[in-house]
Every structure is written in structure tokens, then in C-alpha cells.
Enzyme design. Structure first.
Site, PDB file in Angstrom:
ATOM      1  N   ASP A  54       0.848  -1.192   0.000  1.00  0.00           N
ATOM      2  CA  ASP A  54       0.000   0.000   0.000  1.00  0.00           C
ATOM      3  C   ASP A  54       0.886   1.244   0.000  1.00  0.00           C
ATOM      4  O   ASP A  54       1.727   1.404   0.883  1.00  0.00           O
ATOM      5  CB  ASP A  54      -0.874  -0.053   1.261  1.00  0.00           C
ATOM      6  CG  ASP A  54      -1.754   1.171   1.396  1.00  0.00           C
ATOM      7  OD1 ASP A  54      -1.961   1.864   0.388  1.00  0.00           O
ATOM      8  OD2 ASP A  54      -2.245   1.422   2.518  1.00  0.00           O
ATOM      9  N   ASP A  58      -4.183   3.754   2.730  1.00  0.00           N
ATOM     10  CA  ASP A  58      -5.626   3.544   2.907  1.00  0.00           C
ATOM     11  C   ASP A  58      -5.922   2.074   3.247  1.00  0.00           C
ATOM     12  O   ASP A  58      -7.068   1.657   3.308  1.00  0.00           O
ATOM     13  CB  ASP A  58      -6.408   3.977   1.650  1.00  0.00           C
ATOM     14  CG  ASP A  58      -6.026   3.146   0.427  1.00  0.00           C
ATOM     15  OD1 ASP A  58      -5.105   2.305   0.529  1.00  0.00           O
ATOM     16  OD2 ASP A  58      -6.656   3.332  -0.637  1.00  0.00           O
ATOM     17  N   ASP A  62      -1.756  -1.112  -3.873  1.00  0.00           N
ATOM     18  CA  ASP A  62      -2.042  -0.337  -5.086  1.00  0.00           C
ATOM     19  C   ASP A  62      -0.876  -0.403  -6.065  1.00  0.00           C
ATOM     20  O   ASP A  62       0.166  -0.998  -5.768  1.00  0.00           O
ATOM     21  CB  ASP A  62      -2.385   1.116  -4.718  1.00  0.00           C
ATOM     22  CG  ASP A  62      -1.386   1.693  -3.743  1.00  0.00           C
ATOM     23  OD1 ASP A  62      -0.181   1.483  -3.958  1.00  0.00           O
ATOM     24  OD2 ASP A  62      -1.795   2.334  -2.741  1.00  0.00           O
ATOM     25  N   ASP A 131      -5.126 -10.039 -16.070  1.00  0.00           N
ATOM     26  CA  ASP A 131      -6.280 -10.915 -15.912  1.00  0.00           C
ATOM     27  C   ASP A 131      -7.374 -10.430 -16.860  1.00  0.00           C
ATOM     28  O   ASP A 131      -7.661  -9.235 -16.913  1.00  0.00           O
ATOM     29  CB  ASP A 131      -6.784 -10.803 -14.468  1.00  0.00           C
ATOM     30  CG  ASP A 131      -7.105 -12.143 -13.869  1.00  0.00           C
ATOM     31  OD1 ASP A 131      -7.820 -12.910 -14.531  1.00  0.00           O
ATOM     32  OD2 ASP A 131      -6.660 -12.416 -12.740  1.00  0.00           O
ATOM     33  N   ASP A 233      -9.735 -15.586 -17.244  1.00  0.00           N
ATOM     34  CA  ASP A 233     -10.486 -15.956 -16.048  1.00  0.00           C
ATOM     35  C   ASP A 233     -11.772 -16.707 -16.390  1.00  0.00           C
ATOM     36  O   ASP A 233     -12.599 -16.189 -17.153  1.00  0.00           O
ATOM     37  CB  ASP A 233     -10.865 -14.676 -15.291  1.00  0.00           C
ATOM     38  CG  ASP A 233     -11.620 -14.972 -14.016  1.00  0.00           C
ATOM     39  OD1 ASP A 233     -10.986 -15.410 -13.050  1.00  0.00           O
ATOM     40  OD2 ASP A 233     -12.860 -14.787 -13.993  1.00  0.00           O
ATOM     41  N   GLU A 287      -7.556 -20.209 -17.341  1.00  0.00           N
ATOM     42  CA  GLU A 287      -7.856 -20.686 -15.993  1.00  0.00           C
ATOM     43  C   GLU A 287      -8.907 -21.772 -16.161  1.00  0.00           C
ATOM     44  O   GLU A 287     -10.031 -21.498 -16.537  1.00  0.00           O
ATOM     45  CB  GLU A 287      -8.444 -19.577 -15.113  1.00  0.00           C
ATOM     46  CG  GLU A 287      -8.669 -20.075 -13.694  1.00  0.00           C
ATOM     47  CD  GLU A 287      -9.878 -19.473 -12.998  1.00  0.00           C
ATOM     48  OE1 GLU A 287     -10.773 -18.952 -13.672  1.00  0.00           O
ATOM     49  OE2 GLU A 287      -9.917 -19.561 -11.763  1.00  0.00           O
ATOM     50  N   HIS A 354      -4.757 -17.024  -5.728  1.00  0.00           N
ATOM     51  CA  HIS A 354      -5.637 -16.239  -4.860  1.00  0.00           C
ATOM     52  C   HIS A 354      -6.956 -16.952  -4.546  1.00  0.00           C
ATOM     53  O   HIS A 354      -7.757 -16.427  -3.776  1.00  0.00           O
ATOM     54  CB  HIS A 354      -5.927 -14.899  -5.544  1.00  0.00           C
ATOM     55  CG  HIS A 354      -6.675 -15.097  -6.820  1.00  0.00           C
ATOM     56  ND1 HIS A 354      -6.114 -15.692  -7.929  1.00  0.00           N
ATOM     57  CD2 HIS A 354      -7.958 -14.842  -7.152  1.00  0.00           C
ATOM     58  CE1 HIS A 354      -7.010 -15.786  -8.880  1.00  0.00           C
ATOM     59  NE2 HIS A 354      -8.148 -15.267  -8.437  1.00  0.00           N
ATOM     60  N   ASP A 355      -7.203 -18.101  -5.163  1.00  0.00           N
ATOM     61  CA  ASP A 355      -8.431 -18.865  -4.874  1.00  0.00           C
ATOM     62  C   ASP A 355      -8.141 -20.072  -3.997  1.00  0.00           C
ATOM     63  O   ASP A 355      -9.011 -20.934  -3.807  1.00  0.00           O
ATOM     64  CB  ASP A 355      -9.062 -19.368  -6.184  1.00  0.00           C
ATOM     65  CG  ASP A 355      -9.574 -18.232  -7.048  1.00  0.00           C
ATOM     66  OD1 ASP A 355      -9.992 -17.208  -6.488  1.00  0.00           O
ATOM     67  OD2 ASP A 355      -9.542 -18.376  -8.280  1.00  0.00           O
TER      68      ASP A 355
HETATM   69  C1  GLC Z   1     -11.936 -17.061 -11.151  1.00  0.00           C
HETATM   70  C2  GLC Z   1     -11.114 -16.194 -10.233  1.00  0.00           C
HETATM   71  C3  GLC Z   1     -11.822 -16.044  -8.928  1.00  0.00           C
HETATM   72  C4  GLC Z   1     -13.137 -15.377  -9.191  1.00  0.00           C
HETATM   73  C5  GLC Z   1     -13.952 -16.141 -10.225  1.00  0.00           C
HETATM   74  C6  GLC Z   1     -15.060 -15.309 -10.749  1.00  0.00           C
HETATM   75  O1  GLC Z   1     -12.053 -18.345 -10.683  1.00  0.00           O
HETATM   76  O2  GLC Z   1      -9.838 -16.747 -10.088  1.00  0.00           O
HETATM   77  O3  GLC Z   1     -11.091 -15.321  -7.985  1.00  0.00           O
HETATM   78  O4  GLC Z   1     -13.871 -15.288  -8.001  1.00  0.00           O
HETATM   79  O5  GLC Z   1     -13.176 -16.481 -11.362  1.00  0.00           O
HETATM   80  O6  GLC Z   1     -14.549 -14.290 -11.553  1.00  0.00           O
END
Ligand code: GLC
Length: 581
Positions: A54, A58, A62, A131, A233, A287, A354-355
Site C-alpha cells: 500500500d 488507505d 495499489d 487478468d 479468467d 484458468e 488467490h483462490d
Molecule cells: C476465477 C477467479 C476467482 C473469481 C472467479 C469469478 O475463478 O480466479 O477469484 O472469483 O473467477 O470471476
């Protein structure tokens, strides 16, 4: 057989001088029949911008924050950064609900910041992968606002609508809906719209050629700025069977088959390739790519001209913790995929994103005794498999799951909506929260741990998501100073992969398949052969690989001190990389 390996340790950072440029030249000219590509040789580092750094206090990471850490990123030796979405978004799903594809989210900065970020990366020889979230938009996107305003609006067909006079639409399950229902009634036009994800993420209608052209134009906008590729994605869901058949019993067990890879998916990808990708020297990655290795091949078979590589989920969706599903099953997944891709096509190799929860908490052991050693072992795995390694920010430090106790700590639409849905049904909330400690996506989204100062040096404001309290112990500053840290071990591995073509293109052969603790395999290319031994358990574990290693040398080991594999035994979470003669 009992090979004898009595070897001495090379200091982590002085390994590779011999095989440098000449090997790389050879690499380009003669390595396997498959064509060599920069993105096959690259190591990709994933940055979750909300949690990286950051700059304006905030509490939200970023673009300027990332810019301030570009030298750190460069120091990892990686080649490309995949940035999670940074476009304008109301943040129902942390940027995966986009309301303007051509603007930067104000939380993250401005387009000027973006241009500086891209420039800063390119100056350092780092490529930027963005992405691309186009299975759905935000319900606050202008297209959707128009679309929902009247049945004859020109944007109506940009989304999937089901008129209420036809009765209720055939049930479709939604990943993030409180009631798991993917059709949402909208009174304005007395119709239902489709949302595979949250109610604020309506699915775009890819059957509409006008929508497709608008998206291609938007993609060209970013590519013309000079970005180096896209991570697609959830794109496997873009094509739906719009006859909306009833789903068969048991469909839940194979959602992808019934929800994804619809009848026109590959037509869309081929069109996108013709209209956009083929005009640039970029990298594209899907993905998700269906349910089987054969499905995945259809996305990335070079002859089909769709995408460059795909990542599949079998190896992360396999269960909560490696002790539950077992190493043999795990090895079989990787081996099955590798077999399908051995001659053509390309995959990515990843253990976290991140998932997912943190890799060390799921596949390793995050107790103080084993955290470092098992993190190093897992990094060794990622860097020595065939496929492009995708490495998630913070894993180089061995960051761990945060394991929130209370729902109040969670921000994620996935966890929160599932909790509400369960509460409405009178389900077992305690058990749900216990499960989330292992599986929640927010385990892997906590702020990067830069140093031991307040909030781990991520922000001086109030972090949007709690910082893992173990930052005093696990942080980049401390690890910089320690030559044996997980951070420095990761750097060593990256260099090793770059200098050893065999680790990129070499043939993979699984050994000792039934061994429940040790993952052993060789990689082979043009007379070079390396053996990888990984102990996935907290016990000393023996292995039986049927290869003589008498004159071999260990080129990397995650334990410090003298190496001695004489007895064919690996110490807990030991990882060894051995050059076979
Ligand atoms: C993909 C992303 C995930 C998101 C989902 C909906 O799986 O990696 O974080 O919530 O798509 O966009």
C-alpha cells in the site's frame, strides 16, 4: 536397488556457472521436437495487488505500491508477473466484477500509474500478464445497466435473460449465490438473468457477435499499450448450452462438464486468436480447461490456434490437505497430465493462487518445525516439473494460512455467502468455519509480509484484510539476511531452472509410484538426466527408484550441511535434485 549417494552440498547460490550460455544456445536450437517458447521457459510470479504493498496508507495495496517493490520482484529472478484484475470494479468479488474494462480501479490508482508500472517492469525485463475477466461483468457495467433497462434495449443480448412468462428457468447452480441459484429475478423487465458467480456478476452472452467484437477491441486496447499476455479468467464457462437442458442427477460432481466447455467455446477461442492474439507476441493462459487432460489439450494444442497454456484444477481440487488425499493419488494426477502433454501442448504448474489456501498449509506442513523445510520442498517441486511455474506472492517466504475464527474477519463473497446460505438453512456453522480455516481463499490473500514493523510493513493504515500475526517471524526483510531462507532458496531454484533446459523441456518419468511419502521422478533431455526426490512427509522416508546414482552429484538440497543419501532415505520434507551420470 540401493544407490549410493554420498555427496557434498553446494552453497545455494553458487551452483550453476558451468552450464550457462552455451547450454542455452543449444537449448534453443535442439531441444525436443516441441517448439521452444519464451513463455515455456518463464517463471511467472502472481501479484495480488490488493495485498502486495500500500503506497497511500488507505489499507489497500495499489499500483504505486507495486512500483515501489519492482526491485524486489526483479530480485526473485522471475520473468513475468500475472496481476489480478486492476480494472474499475465495485469489488463484490475483489475486482473479478468489472464495471469498466478500460479504467483502473480508484483503490489501485490511475492509468498513469499503470503506464509507469508497465514501463518499470519492461525496463527490468519483466513481462506483464493481465487478468481478463470476460465470462461475466459487474452488474454495474454500463452494458448491464442498459441490458436490464428494457427488453428491447440494444444491449439486451449482451447477457442471458429468461422471460418470466416462460415460468422458472431450469435450475443452474451458482458458485457464490446465497441460495446457490444462478438465475436472479429482475423485476424491471420481469425476467431472470444468469450469474454463475455472484448476483453482481451477470454472465456475458458470448453467442452475441457484437459483444465478442467489443471484447476483442478492449483486449487490443491493452495489448497496444504493450502488455504481454492474458490470463483468461473462468473462460471455460463462456459458452453455454443455451437450450438450457435439465441437468442430470449427480451433475454436481462434475460441474465443469455441465457448465463449462459449451458447444461454441473453441470457436470463440479460435476467433479470438485470429482477431487478437495472432497479431501480437504474447502469452495466453486459460484458468481451467475442462475436466480431463484431453479437454485441456483442446485449449492449447498449437495446431488448433487457441491459447498457449492452461492450468487445470485436479491437483488443487483434490482435497483439503495432502494427508487426506494421499501422495499417490496426487502423483497420478501430475503424471496423467504430463503423459497427455508430452509431445505437444503446454501446462502451467502451480500449488496456490488467490483462490486457494497457502501452499505450505495445504501440501506441506506449516508448524514451526517444518514450515521452512516443507516450503522449500514444495518450491523445488514447482520448479522441476514440466510446465510453466506459476508462483504465488508470499510463498517464497513460506507465508501460511491465517485461519480466521470468526465470520466477521472474512470479506470474501464466497465464504460470506456460503455462510449466510447455511445459516438460512440451519446448517452447522461451526463446522463450516472450521473447514474454512483450511479452504478459504482469504488464507492466501493476507497482506505480504515485508518486515517486522506494524502491519508487516504493508501499510501504516488499517489493512483491508488482517495481516497474519506470524509476520514477526516470517517476513522478507529477515529472510533477505539469511542465506538459507526460503526466499533465497526460491531465488536459487529460479536460476537453476533457467540454466538447466532439462528442467523446462526434459521428459518426465515417475519412479517408485506406490511410495506414499516420496515423490521421485527424472527429467531427461539430450543426454542430461536429473533425478528429483521429494519427501512429502514429516518422517524419514525411504525410496526405491531402481537407478544407479553412484557417480551422481547433488546439485540442490533443501537441508543445509553435508548431504548423504547413502541409505536411500530422505529426511522429513527433504528435497534433493541430483544430476545423474
Ligand atoms: C476465477 C477467479 C476467482 C473469481 C472467479 C469469478 O475463478 O480466479 O477469484 O472469483 O473467477 O470471476
Amino acid at each position: 536397488m540401493k544407490p549410493i549417494l554420498s555427496l557434498c552440498l553446494f552453497s545455494a547460490l553458487t551452483l550453476f556457472s558451468a552450464e550457462s550460455t552455451s547450454a542455452q544456445n543449444k537449448f534453443v536450437k535442439t531441444s525436443q521436437k516441441n517448439d521452444t517458447k519464451w513463455w515455456k521457459e518463464a517463471v511467472v510470479y502472481q501479484v495480488y495487488p490488493r495485498s502486495f504493498k500500500d503506497s497511500d496508507d488507505d489499507g489497500v495495496g495499489d499500483l504505486k505500491g507495486i512500483i515501489s517493490k519492482l526491485d524486489y520482484i526483479k530480485s526473485l529472478g522471475i520473468d513475468a508477473v500475472w496481476l489480478n484484475p486492476i480494472y474499475t470494479s465495485p469489488n463484490d468479488d475483489n475486482g473479478y466484477d468489472i464495471s469498466d474494462y478500460r479504467q483502473i480501479m480508484t483503490d489501485f490508482g490511475t492509468m498513469e500509474d499503470f503506464d509507469l508500472l508497465l514501463k518499470g517492469m519492461h525496463e527490468r525485463g519483466i513481462k506483464l500478464i493481465m487478468d481478463l475477466v470476460v465470462n461475466h461483468s459487474s452488474d454495474e457495467h454500463e452494458w448491464f445497466k442498459q441490458s436490464r433497462s428494457s427488453r428491447d434495449n440494444k444491449y439486451r443480448d449482451y447477457y442471458h435473460w429468461w422471460p418470466a412468462e416462460k415460468g422458472k428457468p431450469p435450475y443452474r447452480w451458482s458458485f457464490f449465490d446465497v441460495n446457490s441459484d444462478a438465475w436472479k429475478y429482475d423485476a424491471q423487465t420481469d425476467a431472470y438473468y444468469l450469474h454463475y458467480f455472484s448476483q453482481k456478476q451477470p454472465d456475458l452472452n458470448w453467442e452475441n457477435p457484437k459483444l465478442r467484437q467489443e471484447i476483442y477491441e478492449m483486449m487490443r486496447f491493452w495489448l497496444d499499450k504493450g502488455i504481454d499476455g492474458f490470463r483468461m479468467d473462468a473462460f471455460q464457462f463462456a459458452s453455454k448450452d443455451t437450450t438450457w437442458p435439465e441437468l442430470p442427477k449427480g451433475y454436481e460432481k462434475n460441474i465443469i462438464k455441465y457448465y463449462g466447455v459449451g458447444p461454441h467455446l473453441h470457436d470463440y477461442l479460435q476467433e479470438m486468436n485470429r482477431e487478437v492474439f495472432s497479431k501480437y507476441d504474447i502469452m495466453t493462459v486459460a484458468e481451467g480447461a475442462g475436466s480431463t487432460p484431453e479437454d485441456a489439450m483442446l485449449f492449447v494444442d498449437p495446431d488448433r490456434k487457441e491459447l498457449n497454456m492452461a492450468y487445470h484444477f485436479e491437483s488443487v481440487d483434490i482435497g483439503k490437505h495432502i494427508n487426506d488425499f494421499g501422495l499417490v493419488k496426487y502423483k497420478d494426477i501430475f503424471s496423467r497430465y504430463d503423459e497427455t502433454f508430452k509431445d505437444k501442448g503446454w501446462l502451467s504448474i502451480f500449488l496456490a493462487n488467490h483462490d486457494q489456501p497457502r501452499m505450505v498449509s495445504k501440501f506441506g506442513n506449516d508448524t514451526p518445525e517444518f514450515r521452512e523445510i516443507s516450503s522449500k520442498m514444495l518450491s523445488t517441486f514447482i520448479m522441476t516439473m514440466r510446465g510453466t511455474p506459476y508462483y504465488y506472492y508470499g510463498d517464497e517466504l513460506g507465508m501460511t494460512n491465517i485461519r480466521f475464527d470468526s465470520i466477521a474477519n472474512y470479506h470474501d463473497v464466497d465464504t460470506r455467502n456460503k455462510y449466510i446460505g447455511l445459516k438460512n438453512k440451519g446448517g452447522d456453522l461451526k463446522a463450516f468455519l472450521e473447514g474454512q480455516k483450511q479452504t478459504s481463499r482469504e488464507n492466501g490473500r493476507t497482506p505480504f509480509q515485508w518486515d517486522a514493523t506494524k502491519n508487516a510493513g504493508f501499510t501504516t493504515g488499517k489493512p483491508w484484510l488482517k495481516v497474519n500475526p506470524n509476520y514477526n517471524l516470517i517476513n522478507a526483510e529477515a529472510q533477505e539476511k539469511d542465506p538459507n531462507s526460503t526466499l533465497n532458496y526460491f531465488r536459487t531454484l529460479v536460476q537453476l531452472r533457467k540454466k538447466k533446459p532439462v528442467l523446462v523441456y526434459g521428459k518426465y518419468t515417475l519412479l517408485d509410484r506406490e511410495n506414499p511419502n516420496v515423490f521421485a521422478y527424472t527429467r531427461e533431455l539430450e543426454g542430461k538426466k536429473v533425478l528429483v526426490l521429494l519427501n512429502f512427509s514429516d518422517k524419514e522416508s525411504s525410496f526405491n527408484i531402481g537407478i544407479s546414482t553412484t557417480k551422481s552429484k547433488i546439485i540442490l538440497d533443501n537441508y543445509t550441511g553435508t548431504k548423504n543419501l547413502k541409505k536411500n532415505v530422505l529426511r522429513p520434507y527433504e528435497a534433493a535434485l541430483i544430476e545423474l551420470k
